[in-house]
Design an enzyme around this catalytic site. Structure first.
Site, mmCIF file in Angstrom:
data_model
loop_
_atom_site.group_PDB
_atom_site.id
_atom_site.type_symbol
_atom_site.label_atom_id
_atom_site.label_comp_id
_atom_site.label_asym_id
_atom_site.label_seq_id
_atom_site.Cartn_x
_atom_site.Cartn_y
_atom_site.Cartn_z
ATOM 1 N N CYS A 10 41.737 50.633 38.561
ATOM 2 C CA CYS A 10 40.989 50.550 39.815
ATOM 3 C C CYS A 10 41.212 51.808 40.645
ATOM 4 O O CYS A 10 40.395 52.158 41.487
ATOM 5 C CB CYS A 10 41.405 49.318 40.595
ATOM 6 S SG CYS A 10 43.174 49.147 40.713
ATOM 7 N N LYS A 29 45.176 31.989 36.362
ATOM 8 C CA LYS A 29 44.245 32.168 35.248
ATOM 9 C C LYS A 29 44.174 33.663 34.929
ATOM 10 O O LYS A 29 43.599 34.445 35.669
ATOM 11 C CB LYS A 29 42.837 31.693 35.607
ATOM 12 C CG LYS A 29 41.938 31.733 34.383
ATOM 13 C CD LYS A 29 40.469 31.915 34.712
ATOM 14 C CE LYS A 29 40.018 33.346 34.793
ATOM 15 N NZ LYS A 29 40.115 34.122 33.569
ATOM 16 N N GLU A 52 41.385 41.997 45.874
ATOM 17 C CA GLU A 52 41.622 43.406 45.505
ATOM 18 C C GLU A 52 40.556 43.778 44.490
ATOM 19 O O GLU A 52 40.526 43.209 43.406
ATOM 20 C CB GLU A 52 43.003 43.575 44.873
ATOM 21 C CG GLU A 52 44.160 43.344 45.818
ATOM 22 C CD GLU A 52 44.214 44.360 46.938
ATOM 23 O OE1 GLU A 52 43.594 45.433 46.826
ATOM 24 O OE2 GLU A 52 44.874 44.049 47.936
ATOM 25 N N GLU A 110 31.250 52.529 40.314
ATOM 26 C CA GLU A 110 32.442 52.416 39.471
ATOM 27 C C GLU A 110 32.008 52.330 38.012
ATOM 28 O O GLU A 110 31.131 51.538 37.670
ATOM 29 C CB GLU A 110 33.238 51.156 39.846
ATOM 30 C CG GLU A 110 34.531 51.027 39.055
ATOM 31 C CD GLU A 110 35.365 49.811 39.468
ATOM 32 O OE1 GLU A 110 34.826 48.697 39.479
ATOM 33 O OE2 GLU A 110 36.558 49.990 39.763
HETATM 34 P P1 NAD Z 1 36.172 40.723 36.697
HETATM 35 O O1 NAD Z 1 35.802 40.607 38.121
HETATM 36 O O2 NAD Z 1 35.107 40.640 35.676
HETATM 37 O O3 NAD Z 1 37.213 39.575 36.312
HETATM 38 C C1 NAD Z 1 38.423 39.402 37.031
HETATM 39 C C2 NAD Z 1 38.887 37.971 36.845
HETATM 40 O O4 NAD Z 1 37.951 37.098 37.466
HETATM 41 C C3 NAD Z 1 38.984 37.523 35.380
HETATM 42 O O5 NAD Z 1 40.114 36.698 35.209
HETATM 43 C C4 NAD Z 1 37.711 36.716 35.210
HETATM 44 O O6 NAD Z 1 37.799 35.728 34.197
HETATM 45 C C5 NAD Z 1 37.578 36.076 36.573
HETATM 46 N N1 NAD Z 1 36.216 35.638 36.915
HETATM 47 C C6 NAD Z 1 35.036 36.175 36.504
HETATM 48 N N2 NAD Z 1 34.002 35.472 37.028
HETATM 49 C C7 NAD Z 1 34.529 34.485 37.783
HETATM 50 C C8 NAD Z 1 33.974 33.434 38.572
HETATM 51 N N3 NAD Z 1 32.663 33.268 38.681
HETATM 52 N N4 NAD Z 1 34.808 32.590 39.217
HETATM 53 C C9 NAD Z 1 36.152 32.757 39.122
HETATM 54 N N5 NAD Z 1 36.734 33.725 38.378
HETATM 55 C C10 NAD Z 1 35.943 34.588 37.728
HETATM 56 O O7 NAD Z 1 36.991 42.080 36.564
HETATM 57 P P2 NAD Z 1 37.683 42.722 35.264
HETATM 58 O O8 NAD Z 1 36.605 43.250 34.385
HETATM 59 O O9 NAD Z 1 38.673 41.787 34.673
HETATM 60 O O10 NAD Z 1 38.510 43.920 35.913
HETATM 61 C C11 NAD Z 1 37.915 45.128 36.267
HETATM 62 C C12 NAD Z 1 37.642 45.199 37.748
HETATM 63 O O11 NAD Z 1 38.829 44.882 38.468
HETATM 64 C C13 NAD Z 1 37.256 46.582 38.209
HETATM 65 O O12 NAD Z 1 36.210 46.494 39.145
HETATM 66 C C14 NAD Z 1 38.516 47.107 38.874
HETATM 67 O O13 NAD Z 1 38.297 48.113 39.821
HETATM 68 C C15 NAD Z 1 39.080 45.869 39.457
HETATM 69 N N6 NAD Z 1 40.520 45.993 39.694
HETATM 70 C C16 NAD Z 1 40.950 46.120 40.989
HETATM 71 C C17 NAD Z 1 42.295 46.275 41.269
HETATM 72 C C18 NAD Z 1 42.785 46.406 42.690
HETATM 73 O O14 NAD Z 1 43.933 46.118 42.935
HETATM 74 N N7 NAD Z 1 41.957 46.811 43.642
HETATM 75 C C19 NAD Z 1 43.210 46.312 40.214
HETATM 76 C C20 NAD Z 1 42.742 46.194 38.916
HETATM 77 C C21 NAD Z 1 41.388 46.019 38.665
#
Ligand code: NAD
Length: 497
Positions: free
Chosen positions: A285, A176, A251, A386
């Site tokens: 990130c 997804k 991650e 963050e």
């Molecule tokens: P997010 O956590 O809002 O969403 C990530 C994914 O999770 C999306 O596909 C979203 O639809 C899904 N999601 C949201 N709520 C959910 C739930 N209740 N159940 C299942 N899935 C759910 O994050 P974002 O805004 O897409 O990305 C930004 C964040 O990601 C930042 O905190 C960033 O640091 C982190 N990030 C980390 C890495 C790493 O490798 N450490 C890499 C890239 C981004």
């Protein structure tokens, strides 16, 4: 021109969501531009996708790994041919500038080649048995159907880190992608299908976290979960996975520090800070969202950084001369505005930037000025939390030891950097910075695909993507004993005494 309509990929067929609901994917630089219309799926679509993946697993796990890898090699070559087209699609849906989206596609290409090589390794081991005429070995088994949930900031690279090791190990997948960046994941998987990936090995279900992500995690036939995103959502996903004893790789967020000591090459450091803090509009990130600099050079460094940040060209990433694109969506740019207000209220000073851009060609996008805060106390929220936007918090410190303490003081532990010419301090930093990644004389961003990627504390739960560490997540060890003595031999009991 009517916007293009896309479908889920289930069992090798492109299909609408069961509900028939859709959502529009907009260009964050100009929301009047609709990139595509994508299914807004629900748990019924997840059930279909998991069932297709389960069926495909029965055959795919038996395909010899070197043959599985051949699909990856073919896909890598196709992706090279499509790199420019897919980079443009990605800039349109995600906003980052073209040179960065080309890099994102290249990261997927690199991952293809690296993981294809694993098809001829997937090393296990043999070891002597304690009993005579008995052999012992450890082999890697695929896990089964793997569920993947990905963010929008690296919409092709991050899915490739998950999907490619999973399939080369013999697993099948349901992914997804983030709602804001469905097209880049589709482009990646389409390339694999065109390279001959059998139907059902990878299935894509588009939609929201609660409607699609949660059912994937909860589905009893999904045997492992790989998630990249925020620490808040990661906690929910980790908890749900634990209820079913599922391996779960998380991650998550970061608050990465770039340390600058008195003896650093300042011009090199400024280049690194600009790239680390404002590359991908600060939405990495691994972004350098804090600079911790020793007091004798702090002011001079801040002024140099501010002068350069002020001159960065902001606009649509499709314009080759632009250096900083928009943020991904309304909520993300509002988060940036909120943190700028928080920083000011905490008593930090805006040296440059500080505002959202809402006119002069910016009115249809989510643009925010690159912003540099000085006089930031390490305890302030802008130094601890963050932000995920083009905001840099500059903190002054008294000594090398204090710089390390400040860097380690946050809840996250993803990336870190130190600029110094002192080799002893560089080595101490490599040892003492509590993070998954440390750069010396380079910014906090720039991971390569064959090294482990991930972090400690609230950034990760101990797994790593990239490199061979990913293979450990997508396989499970099986110990195999073969007794060729023709008699009952009891381990620990028939000791030969
Ligand atoms: P997010 O956590 O809002 O969403 C990530 C994914 O999770 C999306 O596909 C979203 O639809 C899904 N999601 C949201 N709520 C959910 C739930 N209740 N159940 C299942 N899935 C759910 O994050 P974002 O805004 O897409 O990305 C930004 C964040 O990601 C930042 O905190 C960033 O640091 C982190 N990030 C980390 C890495 C790493 O490798 N450490 C890499 C890239 C981004």
């Amino acid at each position: 021109m009517a916007a293009k309509v896309f479908q889920n990929l289930i069992g090798g067929e492109w299909v609408d969501s069961r509900s028939g609901r859709t959502h529009e994917n907009h260009n964050p630089a100009d929301t009047r531009d609709v990139v595509g219309i994508f299914p807004h799926s629900d748990s019924r679509d997840v059930d279909d996708a998991v069932s297709a993946a389960k069926q495909a697993f029965a055959k795919w796990r038996l395909v010899p790994a070197p043959r599985r890898a051949e699909v990856l090699y073919r896909a890598a070559r196709l992706l090279e041919e499509r790199k420019e087209e897919y980079a443009r699609d990605m800039t349109r849906e995600m906003g980052k500038v073209l040179k960065e989206t080309r890099g994102d596609v290249q990261e997927a290409i690199d991952t293809f080649y690296f993981m294809a090589g694993e098809g001829r390794r997937l090393y296990g081991f043999t070891t002597p048995s304690e009993l005579p005429n008995k052999s012992a070995m450890a082999i890697r088994m695929p896990v089964g159907v793997c569920g993947m949930i990905t963010p929008w900031n690296f919409p092709m690279a991050i899915p490739s880190w998950k999907l490619l090791p999973a399939i080369v190990c013999g697993n099948t997948c349901v992914i997804k992608p983030a709602e804001d960046t469905p097209l880049s994941t589709l482009n990646l998987v389409r390339t694999l299908m065109d390279a001959g990936l059998p139907k059902g090995v990878i299935n894509i279900v588009f939609g929201s976290g609660p409607d699609v992500g949660t059912p994937i995690v909860r589905h009893p036939d999904v045997r492992a979960i790989s998630f990249t995103g925020s620490s808040e959502v990661g906690r929910i996903i980790g908890t749900m996975s634990a209820e079913q004893y599922k391996p779960c790789s998380l991650e998550m967020g970061g608050k990465n520090a770039l340390i600058v000591l008195d003896d650093a090459n300042l011009d090199l450091t400024v280049d690194g800070i600009l790239w680390g803090a404002f590359g991908t509009t600060g939405q990495r990130c691994t972004a350098a969202s804090r600079v911790i600099a020793t007091k004798p050079i702090y002011r001079q460094l801040a002024e140099k950084v501010a002068a350069r940040a002020k001159s960065l060209k902001i606009g649509s990433g499709l314009d080759e001369s632009v250096e900083v694109g928009p943020q991904i969506n309304q909520s993300q740019v509002e988060t940036t505005e909120k943190y700028v207000a928080v920083g000011k209220a905490e008593g930090a000073k805006v040296l440059v930037g500080g505002s959202r851009l809402k006119s002069g060609g910016y009115e249809h996008g989510f643009f925010h000025e690159p912003t540099v805060f000085v006089d930031v106390d390490n305890q302030m929220r802008i130094a601890q939390e963050e932000i995920f936007g083009p905001v840099l918090s500059m903190v002054a410190c008294d000594s090398f030891d204090q710089a390390i303490d400040y860097s380690n003081s946050v809840v996250y532990g993803l990336s870190t950097a130190i600029y110094t010419r002192d080799v002893n301090k560089a080595y101490r930093a490599m040892r003492d910075l509590h993070a998954g990644i440390t750069y010396v004389n380079a910014p906090t961003i720039g991971a390569e695909v064959h090294l482990p990627f991930g972090g400690v504390k609230s950034t990760g739960n101990g797994h790593r993507e990239g490199g061979i560490g990913a293979i450990d997540f997508y396989t499970q060890w099986k110990a195999v004993y073969v007794d060729y003595s023709d008699r009952l031999q009891r381990a620990q009991i028939d000791t030969g005494e």
